[in-house]
Design a protein around this motif. Sequence first.
Motif, mmCIF file in Angstrom:
data_model
loop_
_atom_site.group_PDB
_atom_site.id
_atom_site.type_symbol
_atom_site.label_atom_id
_atom_site.label_comp_id
_atom_site.label_asym_id
_atom_site.label_seq_id
_atom_site.Cartn_x
_atom_site.Cartn_y
_atom_site.Cartn_z
ATOM 1 N N GLY A 76 46.745 127.353 55.598
ATOM 2 C CA GLY A 76 45.522 127.169 54.828
ATOM 3 C C GLY A 76 45.434 128.053 53.599
ATOM 4 N N HIS A 77 46.315 129.023 53.458
ATOM 5 C CA HIS A 77 46.301 129.917 52.298
ATOM 6 C C HIS A 77 46.703 129.118 51.052
ATOM 7 C CE1 HIS A 77 47.346 133.246 49.651
ATOM 8 N NE2 HIS A 77 46.683 134.042 50.483
ATOM 9 N N PRO A 78 46.002 129.293 49.925
ATOM 10 C CA PRO A 78 46.294 128.503 48.724
ATOM 11 C C PRO A 78 47.677 128.749 48.129
ATOM 12 C CG PRO A 78 44.663 130.204 48.246
ATOM 13 C CD PRO A 78 44.872 130.202 49.733
ATOM 14 N N ASP A 79 48.345 129.845 48.493
ATOM 15 C CA ASP A 79 49.682 130.119 47.966
ATOM 16 C C ASP A 79 50.799 129.492 48.788
ATOM 17 O OD1 ASP A 79 48.691 131.548 45.834
ATOM 18 O OD2 ASP A 79 48.911 133.496 46.821
ATOM 19 N N ARG A 80 50.452 128.809 49.860
ATOM 20 C CA ARG A 80 51.494 128.156 50.665
ATOM 21 C C ARG A 80 52.149 127.041 49.858
ATOM 22 N NH1 ARG A 80 52.028 128.698 56.190
ATOM 23 N NH2 ARG A 80 52.738 126.552 56.301
ATOM 24 N N ASN A 81 53.444 126.864 50.072
ATOM 25 C CA ASN A 81 54.172 125.813 49.370
ATOM 26 C C ASN A 81 53.719 124.422 49.788
ATOM 27 O OD1 ASN A 81 55.653 127.662 47.891
ATOM 28 N ND2 ASN A 81 57.287 127.769 49.402
ATOM 29 N N ASP A 82 53.330 124.252 51.058
ATOM 30 C CA ASP A 82 52.864 122.924 51.472
ATOM 31 C C ASP A 82 51.597 122.536 50.710
ATOM 32 O OD1 ASP A 82 51.196 124.686 52.925
ATOM 33 O OD2 ASP A 82 51.265 123.478 54.742
ATOM 34 N N ALA A 83 50.734 123.508 50.418
ATOM 35 C CA ALA A 83 49.533 123.229 49.630
ATOM 36 C C ALA A 83 49.911 122.859 48.200
ATOM 37 C CB ALA A 83 48.596 124.438 49.649
ATOM 38 N N LEU A 84 50.909 123.537 47.657
ATOM 39 C CA LEU A 84 51.391 123.236 46.306
ATOM 40 C C LEU A 84 51.905 121.801 46.228
ATOM 41 C CD1 LEU A 84 52.496 124.891 43.553
ATOM 42 C CD2 LEU A 84 54.633 124.260 44.679
ATOM 43 N N VAL A 85 52.679 121.396 47.231
ATOM 44 C CA VAL A 85 53.221 120.032 47.253
ATOM 45 C C VAL A 85 52.087 119.015 47.363
ATOM 46 C CG1 VAL A 85 54.599 118.418 48.634
ATOM 47 C CG2 VAL A 85 55.514 120.669 48.066
ATOM 48 N N ARG A 86 51.100 119.287 48.190
ATOM 49 C CA ARG A 86 49.955 118.361 48.295
ATOM 50 C C ARG A 86 49.196 118.269 46.973
ATOM 51 N NH1 ARG A 86 49.419 120.678 53.231
ATOM 52 N NH2 ARG A 86 47.723 122.047 52.552
ATOM 53 N N ARG A 87 48.994 119.391 46.291
ATOM 54 C CA ARG A 87 48.229 119.398 45.041
ATOM 55 C C ARG A 87 48.964 118.769 43.869
ATOM 56 N NH1 ARG A 87 47.132 124.755 46.497
ATOM 57 N NH2 ARG A 87 48.620 125.489 44.947
ATOM 58 N N HIS A 88 50.301 118.898 43.826
ATOM 59 C CA HIS A 88 51.024 118.505 42.618
ATOM 60 C C HIS A 88 52.037 117.383 42.798
ATOM 61 C CE1 HIS A 88 49.246 121.770 40.395
ATOM 62 N NE2 HIS A 88 49.482 122.545 41.433
ATOM 63 N N LEU A 89 52.507 117.132 43.994
ATOM 64 C CA LEU A 89 53.488 116.067 44.207
ATOM 65 C C LEU A 89 52.902 114.899 44.989
ATOM 66 C CD1 LEU A 89 56.295 114.869 43.973
ATOM 67 C CD2 LEU A 89 57.024 116.329 45.863
ATOM 68 N N ARG A 90 52.190 115.170 46.049
ATOM 69 C CA ARG A 90 51.639 114.083 46.856
ATOM 70 C C ARG A 90 50.305 113.618 46.277
ATOM 71 N NH1 ARG A 90 50.957 114.331 52.380
ATOM 72 N NH2 ARG A 90 51.194 112.099 52.245
ATOM 73 N N GLN A 91 50.357 113.153 45.037
ATOM 74 C CA GLN A 91 49.206 112.648 44.298
ATOM 75 C C GLN A 91 49.567 111.287 43.715
ATOM 76 O OE1 GLN A 91 46.154 114.240 44.062
ATOM 77 N NE2 GLN A 91 47.068 115.634 45.546
ATOM 78 N N GLY A 92 48.576 110.525 43.323
ATOM 79 C CA GLY A 92 48.835 109.216 42.708
ATOM 80 C C GLY A 92 49.714 108.375 43.605
ATOM 81 N N PRO A 93 50.708 107.696 43.036
ATOM 82 C CA PRO A 93 51.582 106.851 43.839
ATOM 83 C C PRO A 93 52.298 107.598 44.974
ATOM 84 C CG PRO A 93 51.897 106.376 41.507
ATOM 85 C CD PRO A 93 50.999 107.583 41.598
ATOM 86 N N ALA A 94 52.663 108.857 44.727
ATOM 87 C CA ALA A 94 53.411 109.627 45.724
ATOM 88 C C ALA A 94 52.562 110.071 46.909
ATOM 89 C CB ALA A 94 54.065 110.841 45.067
ATOM 90 N N ALA A 95 51.275 109.837 46.891
ATOM 91 C CA ALA A 95 50.425 110.182 48.031
ATOM 92 C C ALA A 95 50.847 109.408 49.277
ATOM 93 C CB ALA A 95 48.952 109.923 47.703
ATOM 94 N N ALA A 96 51.530 108.299 49.100
ATOM 95 C CA ALA A 96 51.967 107.486 50.232
ATOM 96 C C ALA A 96 53.190 108.055 50.938
ATOM 97 C CB ALA A 96 52.260 106.062 49.779
#
Length: 97
Positions: A76-96
């Motif tokens: 849940g920490h904002p500096d985690r890499n999984d959070a980074l991927v959710r915020r910047h990669l798993r967006q728009g079309p890649a959310a799927a």
Amino acid sequence: MPLVEVHTPDAAAQAEALAAHVAEALRRTLALGGPAGLIVSGGRSPVPFFERLAQADLPWFRVTITLADERCVPPGHPDRNDALVRRHLRQGPAAAA
């Protein structure tokens, strides 16, 4: 994937070129009929690449994204890499993915 050397005028062009190259590699893999995997690292440097790749026209539901590493911070920490991927990669079309 073979090593590819690309010369670009700036970081934005570099991110665009990398996103195009990775998207094409994913397309080739998906064309073989199976799923595709994308292993990424975190940090601030891949953010422009993630944001461009997220817009690629791919069947993202057939792509699994995972991390090559994780920071030693609590879930849940904002500096985690999984959070980074959710915020910047798993967006728009890649959310799927």
